[in-house]
Design an enzyme around this catalytic site. Structure first.
Site, PDB file in Angstrom:
ATOM      1  CG  HIS B 140      -2.050  -0.976   1.216  1.00  0.00           C
ATOM      2  ND1 HIS B 140      -1.836  -2.324   1.339  1.00  0.00           N
ATOM      3  CD2 HIS B 140      -3.395  -0.824   1.115  1.00  0.00           C
ATOM      4  CE1 HIS B 140      -2.993  -2.960   1.324  1.00  0.00           C
ATOM      5  NE2 HIS B 140      -3.948  -2.083   1.182  1.00  0.00           N
ATOM      6  CG  ASP B 190      -0.408   0.416  -4.157  1.00  0.00           C
ATOM      7  OD1 ASP B 190       0.726   0.681  -3.711  1.00  0.00           O
ATOM      8  OD2 ASP B 190      -1.333  -0.032  -3.444  1.00  0.00           O
ATOM      9  N   GLY B 191      -0.929  -2.559  -5.405  1.00  0.00           N
ATOM     10  CA  GLY B 191      -1.897  -3.635  -5.185  1.00  0.00           C
ATOM     11  C   GLY B 191      -3.268  -3.090  -4.845  1.00  0.00           C
ATOM     12  CG  HIS B 192      -6.132  -0.761  -1.983  1.00  0.00           C
ATOM     13  ND1 HIS B 192      -6.968   0.115  -2.654  1.00  0.00           N
ATOM     14  CD2 HIS B 192      -6.861  -1.238  -0.939  1.00  0.00           C
ATOM     15  CE1 HIS B 192      -8.139   0.164  -2.037  1.00  0.00           C
ATOM     16  NE2 HIS B 192      -8.109  -0.643  -0.998  1.00  0.00           N
ATOM     17  CD  GLU B 322     -11.847  -6.590   3.176  1.00  0.00           C
ATOM     18  OE1 GLU B 322     -11.027  -5.990   2.456  1.00  0.00           O
ATOM     19  OE2 GLU B 322     -12.056  -6.290   4.358  1.00  0.00           O
ATOM     20  CD  GLU B 338     -14.452  -2.637   2.998  1.00  0.00           C
ATOM     21  OE1 GLU B 338     -14.128  -3.539   2.202  1.00  0.00           O
ATOM     22  OE2 GLU B 338     -13.629  -1.876   3.534  1.00  0.00           O
ATOM     23  CB  CYS B 340     -14.463   1.349   1.984  1.00  0.00           C
ATOM     24  SG  CYS B 340     -13.866   2.010   3.537  1.00  0.00           S
ATOM     25  CB  CYS B 418     -10.591   1.355   5.634  1.00  0.00           C
ATOM     26  SG  CYS B 418     -11.695  -0.050   5.622  1.00  0.00           S
TER      27      CYS B 418
END
Lengths: 658, 658
Positions: B140, B190-192, B322, B338, B340, B418
């Protein structure tokens, strides 16, 4: 050994049952002709399409016949034991010199793998010789021993050969030197119950009290404080076998070891462990007359069957821990309902029937046998379900990780091959589940064609049962006492019938008047050639679930006799969720000769809403029009034999006046 | 900085929106008065009942102000960033010197934690200084940078202070030196996903092309072969950050990196990552005119909203990863949804509205906002749902491990915090979601009371919206151009209404005739004081789901305006599964002033079957009698505020003629 021979002869004299049944005969034949030979090959790593079992190889390594590493699960030995047990039962049905030779060879090998002090377990012998009895929670040493004891008893009873029996008596002597209340011995028990019920079998065969005592010790010790499994876990640095790393906590309720067994009232934890334990508890309650143990068994039985059992006789609501969850939590699609757990429930039911002649135990036995257990095996005998769902959407099984454990088609021999050999040993020993005797009364628990020889009220009796179950509800029992004699014959009136007829030599019996704990008890002076005719209406009917069982609310299931039915995509278009049954539609039934060996198919009026009738997007204020449809249901045990597709047991039910 | 100031002034001149709304004002106030101060305390580990966040402490350690170990998740920095972003929005609503002082201090600290070369990330600075940019998949770094960029833009726009902006421009320059198509740079991402959309914001503020180029690089590179995330995984010995051990495989579809983004057509993997990425894709499609990117956005939008979205605007059908699962798989009780992810869906919707004025994007934005997102926060602003289920049985949440992720009551500040700061930043920036402008037409997307200043067709326009949403459907827009001017005002006609009325200065407008992609477009010469009245019938109605959505088959949900309703145990007796709605019953509506700040309650005729009417055991041939019952439904967003109990959105619907 002459003592055993006597005991055995006495047992044989008491009761022998030979199954002669069209329906079950086919499955028993399948086990004999296909499953046992296939499993033999699998144990020897000779099945090309299956992962190697390593089971025989492990014994060869432990015996010093070859070099190598231990392979498979820590309890891999038990697969060999379950196969030997099934072979024992199979040989008692029909001698087979070639099969007996194979078994003798395997037993020879097992003997060679036994250590000087009697210890027998290939995992510890090969891989961790210094760590015997240090991780009872995870490592199944007593569990494997238990399965070999069961095999030894079965094989001895079938063949009179005592080699495996002696191996296991030496092993039990060794166990007896390690575990017990005496100073310096471990106050422990196995993480996976099994040896408790096996020791009872050994006691029943040999009459030796020490086996009963050891079984009682394991049962009594379980859940006592200080908690053995916790202490042992602390002692080995909290290491778990499965990952080799330390864990932050240990949940001994998974092993039913959180409280003493006599205080338990709710079925918790790993469901196979649970029912294996309850089986031994019921055995011990009967053999020792222990009333607190008996009432604990009744409480646990009631909890399972009143609150935690699927309509198919499946138990275990979650794959996480393969476990019970809590009362009325029986989700149909994330279900576990492991085959072995239903087999264990049948073991438990048999012991409860031996304890008390109450037909509700046999009702559940029949439910689990004809549905969850029978359905686990493919028609070829080579493919199995571990998980027996009541609702399947194949795409969800592959694409929703919460359902990865559910399969829409039976799988070949698995890495953890517990279920297939368990099915094999149950089906080959089915003769043991048909009757129980209390006093001078014979109780018929299952309507399976068979020849019985027993002694009732001092009279030797031969009894021939002819049954057309599960397709028709007509059963005849021909009673042939050696001479005239008074005794009772009790016929189970299944909870699924509303009326039953009984005639003795053509004369009607007052069924209601003779009903006692679910059995119509006929007591009279019997003479050779007397015929009892039992007629149970075998028609399709609707079943509803308790309102607290949320997953099945406002739905109905179809049963016909003991068989639970289901809808499959092979007969009804997907999605099956679009289908509802009409509350007032009649069922029609046809016997379809072509359907997987022949089966009664049920058709019912219903309605469905289709994508073609839908004009909206994902959500809409406009309801799609419904169309009348004929719904086709087939026996649950046959599901998944016609390719991958949706299946469901519980169907919404709605008034047809839309 | 004068250049930015100009840009900013230009932006401000283009459009300012101030929310002045009774319904939303209360929530925005709650965020300002309670959530932001509470989060500030939580970031400083001063909330007694919450686990320490470590977020500020990590910066203090990285800045050399104190000694210590890194604490919290690898992405803990992002909580500080999200708080700063929310503070920025809050200050742009209302200056608050004390809050600004707190934020300036935090920014000072962040600046001290930045490394010589511009690098900013406390995890790697404190814990693994040598391992920067070696595990993009898990760690991240760019994600955290992205959140700080968003914060920097928001804080600059609110206060004109550029300290954080300069910090982040230095960080982006550093990132630009590490990543890119040039020889020797990492061809990674990025992975996220998050930095992609943040860089667009930085570009919009500064006008600097390099930020847009870097964002495009990350988007274009994703899913290309050879796969960066796989290569990186191999390179670090297949180690995963989460356990520190090697993994046997890596699933890059979890990161939407299995195929190039322009080829993606089905939403897969971690749902927050997905919608953050789609948001940036839509931004880039608009700013670069990239048609393949635009069509990919439309395909992915359609897939989500036509096949993978809960009625509450929740997305993500499984807690394992998720993640999205597959089309029409929307289980109500094992759901993830979720908070988010719904916020990210709102981001995506906003960008799609900027790309194309189509009301379906606003419909989904409204759905997610009024239901999934609003419902995630407790009335006290201090308790949150991460998972927003549509059906809850509290005992199953604690006793069935497959539902442990679902909670029946909102929890305090979490270990992975988050969602709460994401809610705070969305609500404080709600003014950005109400309107979009295309050409000389103003599109109203949300009916939220507000004061708008903008320029349309060269005319400066002030527009006052008064809305009584969500309780009543009357909206007035007072248009005040600086002088007479022709331009368009487009009113969204929500998909949930069947009829709508519009009057301009009392005169009816032909709504149907003026309808274009879900908006009634009114084009005319406007003069100061013109009043548009929009009347949307705000009545309770039934919603049905697509027949392929198996979980909702034969069920109905209740909506009233944009609000989804639910049944709760506080109003209806358990088990809620016993309740069905009558197909032909009328709904009655009352406004309950006492209910959690006041809410419209819907009552409907239905029936229920109770345990008291049940005579059988777990299963029975006899159906229990049903009784008529009045069913009470409350807005979904209020659920779980009255203690723990059952809740459900989808209710079986049956003809009342039993």
């Amino acid at each position: 050994m002459s003592k055993f021979a006597e005991v055995r002869q006495a047992a044989a004299a008491t009761q022998t049952v030979a199954v002669q049944d069209e329906f079950w005969g086919r499955y028993i034949q399948l086990v004999q002709d296909t499953v046992i030979p296939y499993q033999y090959e699998a144990l020897h790593d000779r099945v090309a399409e299956a992962e190697p079992s390593h089971a025989i190889a492990n014994f060869e390594i432990a015996a010093g016949r070859r070099k190598g590493e231990f392979g498979g699960m820590v309890f891999q030995d038990s697969d060999v034991a379950k196969w030997l047990e099934a072979v024992g039962y199979s040989l008692s049905i029909k001698r087979d010199p070639e099969l007996e030779r194979q078994a003798d060879e395997v037993i020879e090998l097992v003997g060679e793998a036994q250590q000087e002090d009697g210890y027998l377990n290939t995992y510890f012998t090969i891989k961790e010789p210094g760590n015997r009895w240090t991780n009872l929670q995870d490592c199944h040493e007593l569990y494997c021993a238990g399965h070999f004891i069961e095999a030894a008893v079965a094989y001895y009873e079938a063949t009179g050969k005592d080699k495996l029996l002696n191996i296991m008596r030496r092993m039990v002597d060794h166990i007896d030197s390690v575990f017990g209340p005496e100073e310096g011995k471990l106050k422990g028990y196995d993480g996976h119950q099994e040896i408790e019920l096996a020791l009872v079998k050994l006691y029943r065969l040999t009459g030796e009290e020490k086996y009963l005592k050891l079984s009682s010790f394991f049962i009594d010790q379980r859940g006592q404080e200080p908690n053995f499994l916790r202490q042992e876990w602390e002692k080995r640095g909290r290491i778990t076998h499965w990952t080799g790393t330390a864990t932050s906590s240990v949940d001994v309720s998974y092993n039913q070891a959180d409280i003493p067994v006599r205080e338990q009232s709710v079925a918790v934890g790993h469901s196979v462990r649970a029912v294996y334990m309850y089986t031994a508890m019921a055995d011990l309650a009967r053999l020792t007359g222990d009333e607190t143990l008996r009432t604990a068994c009744v409480r646990l039985w009631d909890n399972i069957t009143d609150k935690q059992m699927y309509i198919t006789g499946g138990i275990g609501s979650t794959h996480l821990g393969e476990a019970f969850t809590f009362d009325y939590d029986l989700p149909n699609d994330t279900v576990y309902a492991e085959t072995c757990a239903s087999i264990g429930l049948i073991f438990f039911a048999k012991r409860m029937l031996e304890l008390t002649p109450d037909a509700r135990y046999a009702d559940v036995m029949e439910r689990a046998l004809y549905n969850n257990v029978l359905g686990s095996m493919a028609q070829d005998g080579k493919h199995y379900f571990y998980v027996n769902p009541l609702e399947v959407w194949p795409q969800a099984c592959s694409c929703n990780p919460g359902k990865h454990h559910v399969k829409s088609e039976r799988q070949g021999w698995f890495g953890c091959a517990c279920c297939p050999p368990n099915v094999a040993r149950l089906l080959t020993s089915l003769n043991q589940y048909i009757y129980t005797v209390h006093g001078d009364t014979l109780y018929t628990n299952l309507y399976i064609g068979s020849e019985l020889k027993t002694t009732l009220g001092g009279t030797e009796v031969a009894l021939t049962q002819r049954s057309s179950f599960p397709w028709n509800g007509t059963v005849t029992l021909q009673v042939n006492p050696a001479g005239n004699g008074e005794f009772g014959i009790a016929l189970r009136i299944p909870s699924w019938v509303e009326t039953a007829e009984i005639r003795v030599n053509g004369e009607a019996v007052d069924v209601t008047g003779s009903l006692k704990q679910g059995y119509a008890v006929i007591r009279r002076e019997w003479k050779a050639g007397d015929v009892i005719e039992l007629t149970l209406p075998m028609e399709a009917y609707r079943v509803y679930a308790h309102p607290n069982l949320r997953a099945d609310a406002q739905k109905t299931a179809i049963q016909r006799g003991p068989l639970v039915y289901c809808l499959e995509a092979a007969d009804n278009s997907e999605p099956l969720s679009s289908i509802s049954l009409s509350t007032d539609g009649e069922f029609t039934e046809v016997f379809d000769e072509e359907l997987l060996g022949g089966a009664a198919v049920v058709r019912a009026a219903g309605s469905r809403v289709d994508e073609q009738n839908w004009n909206g997007g994902l959500y809409s204020r406009t309801k799609a029009a419904e169309q009348p449809v004929v719904v086709t249901a087939v026996p649950y045990y046959l599901w998944g034999n016609r390719g991958s597709g949706e299946m469901k047991v519980w169907i919404p039910e709605r008034s047809s006046s839309k």
